[in-house]
Design an enzyme around this catalytic site. Structure first.
Site, PDB file in Angstrom:
ATOM      1  N   THR A   1     -17.136   9.158 -28.032  1.00  0.00           N
ATOM      2  CA  THR A   1     -16.181   7.882 -28.287  1.00  0.00           C
ATOM      3  C   THR A   1     -15.357   6.719 -27.585  1.00  0.00           C
ATOM      4  O   THR A   1     -15.566   5.964 -28.606  1.00  0.00           O
ATOM      5  CB  THR A   1     -14.988   9.362 -28.697  1.00  0.00           C
ATOM      6  OG1 THR A   1     -15.474  10.332 -29.457  1.00  0.00           O
ATOM      7  CG2 THR A   1     -13.292   8.593 -29.240  1.00  0.00           C
ATOM      8  N   CYS A   2     -15.295   7.073 -26.371  1.00  0.00           N
ATOM      9  CA  CYS A   2     -14.554   6.191 -25.275  1.00  0.00           C
ATOM     10  C   CYS A   2     -15.768   4.879 -26.008  1.00  0.00           C
ATOM     11  O   CYS A   2     -15.439   3.170 -26.258  1.00  0.00           O
ATOM     12  CB  CYS A   2     -14.788   6.075 -24.345  1.00  0.00           C
ATOM     13  SG  CYS A   2     -13.994   7.598 -23.981  1.00  0.00           S
ATOM     14  N   SER A   3     -17.454   4.437 -26.445  1.00  0.00           N
ATOM     15  CA  SER A   3     -18.702   3.752 -25.855  1.00  0.00           C
ATOM     16  C   SER A   3     -18.321   3.081 -27.118  1.00  0.00           C
ATOM     17  O   SER A   3     -18.508   2.335 -27.960  1.00  0.00           O
ATOM     18  CB  SER A   3     -19.609   4.238 -25.753  1.00  0.00           C
ATOM     19  OG  SER A   3     -19.647   4.229 -23.715  1.00  0.00           O
TER      20      SER A   3
END
Length: 160
Positions: free
Chosen positions: A47-49
């Site tokens: 999700t962060c990337s």
């Protein structure tokens, strides 16, 4: 207990790669400026990337037009943060900060135990709007969520 509106950003040091490893004091980072500090559980994680950092990359100019600096932070080492920023084509000025030992994360009261995923102590997903070192708005996600700390949501809820 987590950080609240009206609290000052705790004074700790963070790291980043510039001309070698640089040590940055949070007072120097946040005093005298308006900024959004957003944190992710881990660089290179799904999700962060795929969503969180890319949203801030896409809307970086929108923040800057409003006179707001943007800082991305994770409980990762500064080399990982630098590599992640390069892989995500982070624009100059969007600072990738390492809270490698989780000191700021703990001082903010926004740590989480990700040991079950083999990640140890990590930061919860959040964004803070800081004006002259004082937290003016908090955007803290519930575990497993990604809604209120997105660049789009934060931009829509910042003062003009």
């Amino acid at each position: 207990m987590s950080i609240h509106v009206g609290d000052r950003i705790p004074e700790v040091t963070l790291k980043r790669i510039g001309q070698g490893i640089e040590t940055l004091d949070t007072l120097a980072l946040f005093d005298g400026r308006r900024a959004v500090l957003f944190a992710v559980p881990g660089a290179f994680t799904p999700t962060c990337s795929a969503q969180h950092l890319p949203g801030y990359v896409q809307h970086f100019a929108d923040f800057r037009q409003r006179g707001i600096d943007v800082f991305c932070m994770a409980v990762n080492d500064p080399f990982v943060m630098k590599a992640w920023g390069e892989s995500q084509h982070v624009p100059d000025g969007l600072q990738m900060l390492s809270d490698g030992n989780g000191e700021l994360t703990r001082a903010l009261g926004l740590e989480m135990d990700a040991s079950s995923s083999g990640m140890g102590l990590r930061s919860r997903r959040f964004a803070l709007y800081v004006d002259n070192g004082v937290v003016r708005q908090t955007f803290i996600e519930e575990p497993g969520q990604f809604e209120v700390s997105s660049a789009e949501y934060v931009l829509a809820h910042l003062p003009s």
